[in-house]
Design a protein around this motif. Structure first.
Motif, PDB file in Angstrom:
ATOM      1  N   SER A   1      28.243 -63.535 -84.311  1.00  0.00           N
ATOM      2  CA  SER A   1      27.783 -63.783 -85.681  1.00  0.00           C
ATOM      3  C   SER A   1      26.728 -64.874 -85.705  1.00  0.00           C
ATOM      4  CB  SER A   1      28.960 -64.192 -86.566  1.00  0.00           C
ATOM      5  OG  SER A   1      28.514 -64.604 -87.846  1.00  0.00           O
ATOM      6  N   GLY A   2      25.761 -64.720 -86.616  1.00  0.00           N
ATOM      7  CA  GLY A   2      24.728 -65.738 -86.763  1.00  0.00           C
ATOM      8  C   GLY A   2      25.077 -66.823 -87.750  1.00  0.00           C
ATOM      9  N   THR A   3      26.176 -66.658 -88.509  1.00  0.00           N
ATOM     10  CA  THR A   3      26.511 -67.624 -89.559  1.00  0.00           C
ATOM     11  C   THR A   3      27.913 -68.190 -89.440  1.00  0.00           C
ATOM     12  OG1 THR A   3      27.244 -65.811 -91.009  1.00  0.00           O
ATOM     13  CG2 THR A   3      24.948 -66.552 -91.222  1.00  0.00           C
ATOM     14  N   GLU A   4      28.759 -67.613 -88.578  1.00  0.00           N
ATOM     15  CA  GLU A   4      30.147 -68.047 -88.469  1.00  0.00           C
ATOM     16  C   GLU A   4      30.554 -68.082 -86.992  1.00  0.00           C
ATOM     17  OE1 GLU A   4      32.475 -66.114 -92.129  1.00  0.00           O
ATOM     18  OE2 GLU A   4      31.177 -64.675 -91.108  1.00  0.00           O
ATOM     19  N   PRO A   5      31.601 -68.833 -86.649  1.00  0.00           N
ATOM     20  CA  PRO A   5      32.041 -68.913 -85.244  1.00  0.00           C
ATOM     21  C   PRO A   5      32.867 -67.678 -84.853  1.00  0.00           C
ATOM     22  CG  PRO A   5      33.468 -70.266 -86.605  1.00  0.00           C
ATOM     23  CD  PRO A   5      32.376 -69.752 -87.520  1.00  0.00           C
ATOM     24  N   LYS A   6      32.211 -66.531 -84.831  1.00  0.00           N
ATOM     25  CA  LYS A   6      32.922 -65.277 -84.599  1.00  0.00           C
ATOM     26  C   LYS A   6      32.165 -64.401 -83.602  1.00  0.00           C
ATOM     27  CE  LYS A   6      34.756 -64.929 -89.347  1.00  0.00           C
ATOM     28  NZ  LYS A   6      34.706 -64.123 -90.605  1.00  0.00           N
ATOM     29  N   ILE A   7      32.932 -63.611 -82.845  1.00  0.00           N
ATOM     30  CA  ILE A   7      32.398 -62.451 -82.149  1.00  0.00           C
ATOM     31  C   ILE A   7      32.930 -61.234 -82.883  1.00  0.00           C
ATOM     32  CG2 ILE A   7      32.274 -61.148 -80.009  1.00  0.00           C
ATOM     33  CD1 ILE A   7      32.835 -63.734 -78.485  1.00  0.00           C
ATOM     34  N   LYS A   8      32.040 -60.443 -83.438  1.00  0.00           N
ATOM     35  CA  LYS A   8      32.450 -59.281 -84.208  1.00  0.00           C
ATOM     36  C   LYS A   8      32.403 -58.035 -83.324  1.00  0.00           C
ATOM     37  CE  LYS A   8      30.910 -61.101 -88.685  1.00  0.00           C
ATOM     38  NZ  LYS A   8      30.116 -60.829 -89.914  1.00  0.00           N
ATOM     39  N   TYR A   9      33.317 -57.113 -83.593  1.00  0.00           N
ATOM     40  CA  TYR A   9      33.265 -55.845 -82.879  1.00  0.00           C
ATOM     41  C   TYR A   9      33.378 -54.687 -83.866  1.00  0.00           C
ATOM     42  CZ  TYR A   9      38.420 -56.557 -82.829  1.00  0.00           C
ATOM     43  OH  TYR A   9      39.733 -56.813 -83.154  1.00  0.00           O
ATOM     44  N   TYR A  10      32.603 -53.635 -83.584  1.00  0.00           N
ATOM     45  CA  TYR A  10      32.461 -52.485 -84.463  1.00  0.00           C
ATOM     46  C   TYR A  10      32.607 -51.214 -83.627  1.00  0.00           C
ATOM     47  CZ  TYR A  10      29.600 -56.167 -86.702  1.00  0.00           C
ATOM     48  OH  TYR A  10      29.114 -57.352 -87.201  1.00  0.00           O
ATOM     49  N   THR A  11      33.486 -50.318 -84.048  1.00  0.00           N
ATOM     50  CA  THR A  11      33.614 -49.032 -83.376  1.00  0.00           C
ATOM     51  C   THR A  11      33.633 -47.927 -84.417  1.00  0.00           C
ATOM     52  OG1 THR A  11      36.037 -49.250 -83.369  1.00  0.00           O
ATOM     53  CG2 THR A  11      34.863 -49.951 -81.388  1.00  0.00           C
ATOM     54  N   GLU A  12      33.057 -46.780 -84.064  1.00  0.00           N
ATOM     55  CA  GLU A  12      33.038 -45.645 -84.995  1.00  0.00           C
ATOM     56  C   GLU A  12      33.051 -44.336 -84.224  1.00  0.00           C
ATOM     57  OE1 GLU A  12      30.854 -44.275 -89.085  1.00  0.00           O
ATOM     58  OE2 GLU A  12      29.560 -45.072 -87.509  1.00  0.00           O
ATOM     59  N   PHE A  13      33.880 -43.410 -84.707  1.00  0.00           N
ATOM     60  CA  PHE A  13      33.899 -42.053 -84.189  1.00  0.00           C
ATOM     61  C   PHE A  13      33.179 -41.175 -85.205  1.00  0.00           C
ATOM     62  CE2 PHE A  13      36.484 -39.483 -81.045  1.00  0.00           C
ATOM     63  CZ  PHE A  13      35.713 -38.348 -81.179  1.00  0.00           C
ATOM     64  N   CYS A  14      32.051 -40.618 -84.821  1.00  0.00           N
ATOM     65  CA  CYS A  14      31.247 -39.765 -85.702  1.00  0.00           C
ATOM     66  C   CYS A  14      31.523 -38.307 -85.338  1.00  0.00           C
ATOM     67  CB  CYS A  14      29.757 -40.073 -85.560  1.00  0.00           C
ATOM     68  SG  CYS A  14      29.342 -41.821 -85.749  1.00  0.00           S
ATOM     69  N   ALA A  15      32.370 -37.651 -86.113  1.00  0.00           N
ATOM     70  CA  ALA A  15      32.750 -36.268 -85.816  1.00  0.00           C
ATOM     71  C   ALA A  15      31.785 -35.300 -86.484  1.00  0.00           C
ATOM     72  CB  ALA A  15      34.166 -35.994 -86.293  1.00  0.00           C
ATOM     73  N   ALA A  16      31.718 -34.106 -85.928  1.00  0.00           N
ATOM     74  CA  ALA A  16      30.884 -33.056 -86.513  1.00  0.00           C
ATOM     75  C   ALA A  16      31.560 -32.489 -87.763  1.00  0.00           C
ATOM     76  CB  ALA A  16      30.656 -31.946 -85.492  1.00  0.00           C
ATOM     77  N   PRO A  17      30.781 -31.975 -88.717  1.00  0.00           N
ATOM     78  CA  PRO A  17      31.386 -31.319 -89.889  1.00  0.00           C
ATOM     79  C   PRO A  17      32.368 -30.238 -89.443  1.00  0.00           C
ATOM     80  CG  PRO A  17      29.031 -31.581 -90.227  1.00  0.00           C
ATOM     81  CD  PRO A  17      29.309 -31.979 -88.803  1.00  0.00           C
ATOM     82  N   GLY A  18      33.545 -30.209 -90.090  1.00  0.00           N
ATOM     83  CA  GLY A  18      34.551 -29.218 -89.758  1.00  0.00           C
ATOM     84  C   GLY A  18      35.625 -29.733 -88.834  1.00  0.00           C
ATOM     85  N   ASP A  19      35.382 -30.850 -88.118  1.00  0.00           N
ATOM     86  CA  ASP A  19      36.400 -31.432 -87.251  1.00  0.00           C
ATOM     87  C   ASP A  19      37.296 -32.316 -88.112  1.00  0.00           C
ATOM     88  OD1 ASP A  19      37.966 -32.662 -85.371  1.00  0.00           O
ATOM     89  OD2 ASP A  19      36.318 -33.262 -84.054  1.00  0.00           O
ATOM     90  N   SER A  20      38.445 -31.780 -88.500  1.00  0.00           N
ATOM     91  CA  SER A  20      39.310 -32.472 -89.456  1.00  0.00           C
ATOM     92  C   SER A  20      40.570 -33.033 -88.816  1.00  0.00           C
ATOM     93  CB  SER A  20      39.700 -31.519 -90.593  1.00  0.00           C
ATOM     94  OG  SER A  20      40.355 -30.375 -90.080  1.00  0.00           O
ATOM     95  N   ASP A  21      40.619 -33.094 -87.486  1.00  0.00           N
ATOM     96  CA  ASP A  21      41.784 -33.645 -86.802  1.00  0.00           C
ATOM     97  C   ASP A  21      41.702 -35.170 -86.819  1.00  0.00           C
ATOM     98  OD1 ASP A  21      43.937 -34.236 -85.255  1.00  0.00           O
ATOM     99  OD2 ASP A  21      43.358 -32.989 -83.545  1.00  0.00           O
ATOM    100  N   VAL A  22      42.001 -35.738 -87.983  1.00  0.00           N
ATOM    101  CA  VAL A  22      41.815 -37.172 -88.173  1.00  0.00           C
ATOM    102  C   VAL A  22      42.733 -37.974 -87.266  1.00  0.00           C
ATOM    103  CG1 VAL A  22      41.854 -39.039 -89.868  1.00  0.00           C
ATOM    104  CG2 VAL A  22      41.109 -36.759 -90.550  1.00  0.00           C
ATOM    105  N   SER A  23      43.933 -37.499 -87.045  1.00  0.00           N
ATOM    106  CA  SER A  23      44.874 -38.227 -86.189  1.00  0.00           C
ATOM    107  C   SER A  23      44.324 -38.386 -84.778  1.00  0.00           C
ATOM    108  CB  SER A  23      46.216 -37.494 -86.148  1.00  0.00           C
ATOM    109  OG  SER A  23      46.813 -37.475 -87.421  1.00  0.00           O
ATOM    110  N   ARG A  24      43.726 -37.323 -84.246  1.00  0.00           N
ATOM    111  CA  ARG A  24      43.133 -37.401 -82.909  1.00  0.00           C
ATOM    112  C   ARG A  24      41.953 -38.360 -82.888  1.00  0.00           C
ATOM    113  NH1 ARG A  24      38.711 -35.391 -80.752  1.00  0.00           N
ATOM    114  NH2 ARG A  24      38.326 -34.016 -82.521  1.00  0.00           N
ATOM    115  N   LEU A  25      41.094 -38.263 -83.915  1.00  0.00           N
ATOM    116  CA  LEU A  25      39.930 -39.144 -83.976  1.00  0.00           C
ATOM    117  C   LEU A  25      40.357 -40.606 -84.017  1.00  0.00           C
ATOM    118  CD1 LEU A  25      37.788 -37.217 -86.636  1.00  0.00           C
ATOM    119  CD2 LEU A  25      37.568 -37.105 -84.151  1.00  0.00           C
ATOM    120  N   GLU A  26      41.354 -40.902 -84.842  1.00  0.00           N
ATOM    121  CA  GLU A  26      41.798 -42.288 -84.973  1.00  0.00           C
ATOM    122  C   GLU A  26      42.457 -42.783 -83.692  1.00  0.00           C
ATOM    123  OE1 GLU A  26      44.191 -42.430 -88.494  1.00  0.00           O
ATOM    124  OE2 GLU A  26      42.451 -42.764 -89.797  1.00  0.00           O
ATOM    125  N   ALA A  27      43.203 -41.906 -83.019  1.00  0.00           N
ATOM    126  CA  ALA A  27      43.857 -42.315 -81.773  1.00  0.00           C
ATOM    127  C   ALA A  27      42.830 -42.642 -80.701  1.00  0.00           C
ATOM    128  CB  ALA A  27      44.803 -41.209 -81.301  1.00  0.00           C
TER     129      ALA A  27
END
Length: 622
Positions: A570-596
């Motif tokens: 971070s540029g303003t706070e004493p933090k290391i930030k982490y960001y993760t994202e799973f970008c699934a294709a339209p129609g892939d609705s197995d949310v439990s698998r994506l989240e796991a």
């Protein structure tokens, strides 16, 4: 400058002895010869008497550096703190740089705003620091547009553009702890300053450390000077008039049965959100009484940051349950960020992440754009923007809908400056965001804006209610059409810059041979982008298209399973930030698998790359 002992000059009587360290003694002597605030001088004497040599060295032997568009630090005595003297020095440096860049600085002037922060121990209220900023400019016969009362941060860049000012300064530390304050600078285009302006201003500050004259300390100078004007009433009316152009369903809003609760987190926001609701045809939102009025102590909150989620929204959620309100809106203390929560059919609360709310707002803004611009050719000049650590959901929108999407480096300063560039070339930016609940609907101000976003969210919720849909149901509809985008964002706290440097250096030589990690959570890493060094393995020339940002660390990993993961200091706070994202294709609705899968990658990113326990990092309380 007055010599020691002259009328009005700081007195040396009963001064405690210096610590005996030549470098520190010289720094303390400079402070005592320049500082005129008796409270910060008394703080210095107290630290010396207590023998707090390491703290004295930290406060007086280094200076604040420009981070995200300016300065941010704890209030109190010392060159490394926010106080009267460092604000005067910063303004002298700002004047010197502006005067070199602009021949018409004196006539265009400087916009100055402030929030409601303050600290009794050092006398560093935001209003006082704003007045001292004005005093320095007035001492050089520069016009000042000084707001007479507290305002949301977006009002300053809005005023810079509306008044044609040379620049703007907002005294605020946004959602930081109560001990902090800041000095945020905007350029003449209304966007936060970025390179090379930030570095040049910093150099100018270092060349202008001694206060120019006693008049720089005259807090009330702006009250008597003909060069000082109060833009509050004019800017407030112009802002609200322009905000009304984002309202598409006023009559429907007037008949809306939904109730909204709003918290301003003890900051500036409630009166402005209330007026924005009026412009959109809504009844006023229900205020959280304990948090409605400004309070620099943030007395009902452990942390004045609505991004922290349900734990800091407790009063708002309980009030909403009592008053049968379905939607909660919370602006941070300077009202440039917005948190939103909605009660579900199971009578639990859904607190939207910044990425989720951006999916809703992006959908909403484009829906209304299309309805008002039916010619498909118009879409070719439409843009949406997001920072690179934010969700890629707008990219999915753009792919199917035909408008343009661009990423910027983290920080709204990059978005604001890009909005200016696109507007200058005849394009229209209809929505921008950063995942840390910073949103801009339209482009009326090149800064994130919690006030306008609150009104737009209310209208979107009312529209969906008439369609028998909740905000969360519409979010699921969006994911069904454009693909699920499941994300996780959090941070660890690290107060030691050397430890942060070691962590990122280890990642850059993860296998001991100058190479980056090759797997994360058992999944192959197919691309690495390091904007600190300018490296991007996905490009033929191995060079990142994003600007190199050597002042802070940021590394992004693209995994074989479609997960994108970023680590950033971070540029303003004493933090290391982490960001993760799973970008699934339209129609892939197995949310439990994506989240796991996402959870496994996130855990590995944290435990294997950052090694919190080994490095003494403090994990965020989820």
């Amino acid at each position: 400058m007055d010599p020691p002992g002259a009328p009005g000059a700081p007195q040396a009587a009963h001064r405690p002895p210096n610590p005996g360290d030549p470098q520190l003694d010289a720094a303390l002597q400079r402070w005592r010869s320049w500082d005129r605030n008796p409270r910060t001088r008394a703080q210095l004497d107290s630290l010396v008497l207590a023998g707090r040599q390491e703290e004295l060295r930290a406060r007086f032997c280094s200076r604040m550096s420009f981070g995200t568009a300016g300065l941010r630090a704890p209030m109190g005595t010392g060159f490394n703190r926010i106080n009267d003297l460092t604000v005067i020095q910063s303004t002298q440096g700002l004047y010197s740089y502006l005067s070199r860049c602009m021949d018409d600085l004196s006539s265009r002037g400087l916009v100055i705003g402030f929030d409601t922060r303050g600290q009794k121990e050092s006398g560093c209220s935001s209003q006082r620091l704003a007045k001292l900023t004005a005093a320095v400019m007035l001492s050089r016969n520069v016009r000042v547009h000084l707001f007479s009362s507290y305002v949301p941060t977006p009002y300053v860049p809005y005023a810079v553009r509306k008044l044609g000012a040379a620049a703007g300064v907002m005294i605020t530390a946004s959602h930081n702890p109560k001990e902090d304050n800041g000095y945020k600078v905007y350029w003449s285009n209304g966007a936060q300053i970025c390179s090379p302006h930030d570095k040049e201003i910093m150099l100018s500050i270092e060349q202008q450390l001694q206060p120019w004259s006693a008049s720089c300390w005259e807090e009330e100078a702006a009250d008597a000077s003909p060069l000082s004007t109060d833009p509050l009433e004019h800017i407030h009316q112009c802002y609200m008039d322009e905000l009304a152009s984002l309202c598409y369903h006023r009559e429907q809003n007037r008949a809306c049965p939904l109730r909204f609760v709003h918290s301003s987190f003890h900051g500036v926001g409630h009166a402005f959100v209330r007026r924005a609701f009026q412009e959109f045809g809504f009844d006023p939102p229900i205020p959280v009484p304990e948090q409605q009025n400004p309070d620099p102590e943030f007395s009902s909150l452990r942390c004045p940051n609505p991004e922290e989620g349900e734990s800091v929204l407790e009063l708002s959620l309980r009030l909403a349950e009592q008053r049968d309100a379905r939607v909660v809106l919370a602006t941070d203390p300077d009202a440039d960020r917005l948190a939103v929560a909605e009660i579900t059919d199971r009578c639990t609360w859904k607190v939207f992440t910044g990425n989720e709310l951006a999916a809703l707002l992006g959908w909403w803004m484009f829906l209304n754009w299309k309805q008002n611009h039916p010619d498909p050719a118009d879409t070719r000049s439409v843009y949406m923007l997001a920072t690179t650590v934010s969700s890629k959901i707008l990219q999915a929108f753009a792919h199917l809908e035909g408008f343009h999407f661009e990423e910027t480096l983290p920080g709204f300063k990059w978005i604001g400056n890009r909005i200016h560039e696109l507007s200058e070339s005849g394009n229209t930016v209809i929505f921008s965001f950063e995942e840390s609940i910073g949103f801009l609907c339209g482009s009326m101000v090149p800064e994130k804006d919690g006030v306008s976003a609150a009104a737009v969210v209310a209208e979107m919720a009312a529209y969906l209610h008439n369609q028998n849909l909740s905000l969360n149901q519409q979010l699921l509809n969006i994911y069904h059409t454009y693909g699920y985008h499941v994300s996780r964002t959090s941070y660890v706290i690290c107060y030691d810059p050397i430890t942060i440097q070691k962590i990122f250096s280890r990642i850059r030589s993860f296998h001991g041979d100058g190479s980056y990690p090759t797997t994360c959570g058992g999944v192959k890493i197919v691309h690495v982008r390091d904007v600190t060094t300018g490296y991007d393995s996905s490009r033929p020339d191995l060079r990142s298209v994003l600007p190199v940002s050597r002042s802070s660390h940021m590394i992004t990993f693209t995994l074989q399973n479609g997960v994108v993961a970023t680590l950033r200091a971070s540029g303003t706070e004493p933090k290391i930030k982490y960001y993760t994202e799973f970008c699934a294709a339209p129609g892939d609705s197995d949310v439990s698998r994506l989240e796991a899968e996402l959870q496994a990658v996130t855990a590995s990113l944290l435990d294997d790359f950052l090694e919190p326990e080994k490095n003494g990092l403090i994990r965020r309380r989820e």
